[in-house]
Design an enzyme around this catalytic site. Structure first.
Site, PDB file in Angstrom:
ATOM      1  N   ASP B  65     -10.304  39.874 -17.481  1.00 12.57           N
ATOM      2  CA  ASP B  65      -9.211  40.781 -17.856  1.00 12.57           C
ATOM      3  C   ASP B  65      -8.857  41.759 -16.748  1.00 12.57           C
ATOM      4  O   ASP B  65      -9.612  41.963 -15.791  1.00 12.57           O
ATOM      5  CB  ASP B  65      -9.544  41.537 -19.152  1.00 12.57           C
ATOM      6  CG  ASP B  65     -10.818  42.372 -19.043  1.00 12.57           C
ATOM      7  OD1 ASP B  65     -11.776  41.944 -18.340  1.00 12.57           O
ATOM      8  OD2 ASP B  65     -10.867  43.456 -19.655  1.00 12.57           O
ATOM      9  N   GLU B 118     -13.663  43.369 -20.396  1.00 12.14           N
ATOM     10  CA  GLU B 118     -14.594  44.284 -19.724  1.00 12.14           C
ATOM     11  C   GLU B 118     -13.980  45.661 -19.548  1.00 12.14           C
ATOM     12  O   GLU B 118     -14.698  46.660 -19.517  1.00 12.14           O
ATOM     13  CB  GLU B 118     -14.986  43.719 -18.343  1.00 12.14           C
ATOM     14  CG  GLU B 118     -16.156  44.463 -17.666  1.00 12.14           C
ATOM     15  CD  GLU B 118     -15.725  45.650 -16.807  1.00 12.14           C
ATOM     16  OE1 GLU B 118     -16.591  46.444 -16.426  1.00 12.14           O
ATOM     17  OE2 GLU B 118     -14.505  45.792 -16.525  1.00 12.14           O
TER      18      GLU B 118
END
Lengths: 353, 353
Positions: B65, B118
């Site tokens: 991400d 994350e």
């Protein structure tokens, strides 16, 4: 003589700001029974006037509303009435009602104003509503606002300025804050400085206004791991009657000095004007004399400023300790009510001279 | 050799936290084409493992991400790729994909972990999801987390503690503040003190952790004319690996000292544990040697702490300047990508020894 039972009759009617319908009806019904008064109801405001031919007209005003609370808990214990609105300001309202209905002949015309929504935003004030719809009803030579003053004259009122101060910073990761600038840390220095403020005192007409500066709001923060790049606080500055809004704001900007830098902002959020004491007005000087006490300055804001804007010299004089206003333990004593009614009645009797 | 075009192929796939479906599919499809890898998809996490008989298993992990932004603005200019996620951390992901698909024989088994979410709350982390659903997939002798580190080893990570400090006061009217105590003014003194914090430095395994203390949020205020009786701030404390959560909170309480008084509160809002550097681990020591640079301490928090909680010695090593992470001008160079792939490839080739 106004009794604590008379005060209780008003205290028992729930009249939180915005819900003054019942108490306005009660006051209207009592006043309209007098054939000496011309009574008007405008929304939840009630105005009663004598309409004789005396040259002088005096106005006595009080607000019908209270801050939120439980009217059911009110109780009379001996010479003390404890309960919501007892002090602010149904004791004065009860005295006003009795004096309005008194049959005695006075050398002045009297306007009695009972108005709604004083305890909330000024834009919603019933007194402002009346001044817009029927300004003729508020014409007078002098006015007494019967807010609680402890039985002495509290002259004029201080203005109240609110400013929002926004401080800038530079965002950074909180693990490497040295790459940024923490706006909340800057705000800490500003708030610490504000906390050191020493009140300016201003004497006018023999009374002393004491200014104040207090932070009343603070906000800031971007994310849990981000050095914030902006933070703000709202400051409330109580301003003596010798300064205008712009003078007060300019003083504040100078006071904060280098705590404000490039990109920071000081925005005026709100201003309610001050009122000068007007104790050289002979009507108000006589009220001071009759009260038997030295006057003092009103440090809070009151509708005395509204009357002054309307061109009517005015002052604060009412029953009850002003320090008890808005407290859950507010009370009023039978003696305070009697003193208020006695002094105000004597003032009305002598106001034509 | 991993090219900037390979990195761009990943950058071009929008993968803001929580929307990693497309990039997980892309990664899965590329890895599953290799008959040397056993590939699993768990949610939007992809894990690829060699399943030979070497005694040692190393793990290389990176998150799929990015923080929010516009992937369409990405561009390659000569040897530089500018764009969302270029540095954090699609350059490393591209290198990981190439090394995973490399046909060369290595003396170790390798687990490649591409995980989701994350950049948001740890409770939503894809790595935590895998550790709960299939902890067997994360078993390894050593792990490298390919967060951007500028091509050198950033060892361990600091813990991050958030506390909410609430200061009490006494309500009063702002025209008479001396009858109360302004909680926002008290907060000013606390924030000013926090701003004077001097970082504690802690040396472990030859690297130096630098702690930090920053206010990241502040709130307070009751009403425009009320001296507030409560105000609070949130402090973020970055904690070196020699202190636990409770030790850090106890230090902070002592540091604030008499700024906290009767009725005030210090509440732990959040804690993410630190990780020790583990540079005496011979795998990680060899990675330092191969990087050709002295290691340094990771002052931010990373999932190295998650691996350490799972019992896997781990460190940070990846392409790109860590100071560019989360910045709108992040970029990565072809040279940084080549160095990362070269060092990591050499480390895998030599890890069985």
């Amino acid at each position: 003589m106004t009794s604590l039972d008379d005060v209780m009759a008003l205290v028992a009617i729930d009249s939180v700001s915005g819900a003054e319908g019942d108490i306005a009806t009660y006051v209207y019904d009592r006043l309209v029974a007098s054939d000496r008064l011309e009574v008007e109801r405008i929304g939840d405001n009630v105005i009663a006037r004598t309409m004789g031919h005396h040259a002088t007209r005096v106005l006595v005003a009080g607000h019908l509303d209270t801050v939120p609370g439980d009217v059911g808990a009110a109780v009379i214990e001996g010479d003390v009435l404890r309960g919501l609105g007892a002090c602010d300001m149904k004791a004065s309202l009860a005295g006003m009602l009795d004096l309005a209905l008194d049959e005695e002949n006075r050398p002045v015309e009297v306007t009695w104003v009972f108005y709604a929504r004083e305890e909330i935003a000024r834009s919603q004030s019933g007194l402002v509503e009346v001044s817009e719809v029927r300004p003729d009803l508020l014409v007078a030579d002098v006015a007494v606002l019967a807010e609680p003053t402890g039985g002495l004259v509290e002259a004029g009122c201080q203005g109240t300025l609110r400013v929002k101060v926004t401080l800038k910073g530079v965002r950074a990761h909180t693990a490497r804050p040295f790459t940024g600038r923490n706006a909340i840390h800057r705000l800490g220095d500003l708030l610490s400085f504000v906390a050191t403020y020493l009140p300016r005192e201003v004497e006018m007409d023999g009374v002393t206004y004491v200014e104040q500066l207090q932070a009343v709001g603070v906000e800031g923060g971007v994310a849990p791991n981000v050095v914030p790049d902006a933070a703000s606080c709202v400051l409330n500055h109580r301003v003596a009657p010798d300064r205008s809004r712009d003078e007060a704001a300019a003083w504040l900007r100078g006071y904060l000095g280098e705590l404000l830098g490039e990109g920071d902002d000081l925005e005026i959020v709100d201003w309610a004007p001050s009122a000068t004491p007007d104790l050289t007005n002979h009507h108000l000087a006589r009220l001071v004399q009759l009260s038997g006490n030295a006057p003092r300055a009103k440090v809070g804001w009151t509708d005395v400023a509204t009357f002054q804007e309307l061109g009517v010299p005015a002052t604060n004089f009412g029953a009850g300790d002003p320090l008890l206003a808005h407290r859950s333990d507010e009370f009023v004593t039978a003696g305070e009510v009697a003193t208020f009614v006695g002094v105000l009645g004597e003032w009305l009797r002598s106001s034509g001279h």
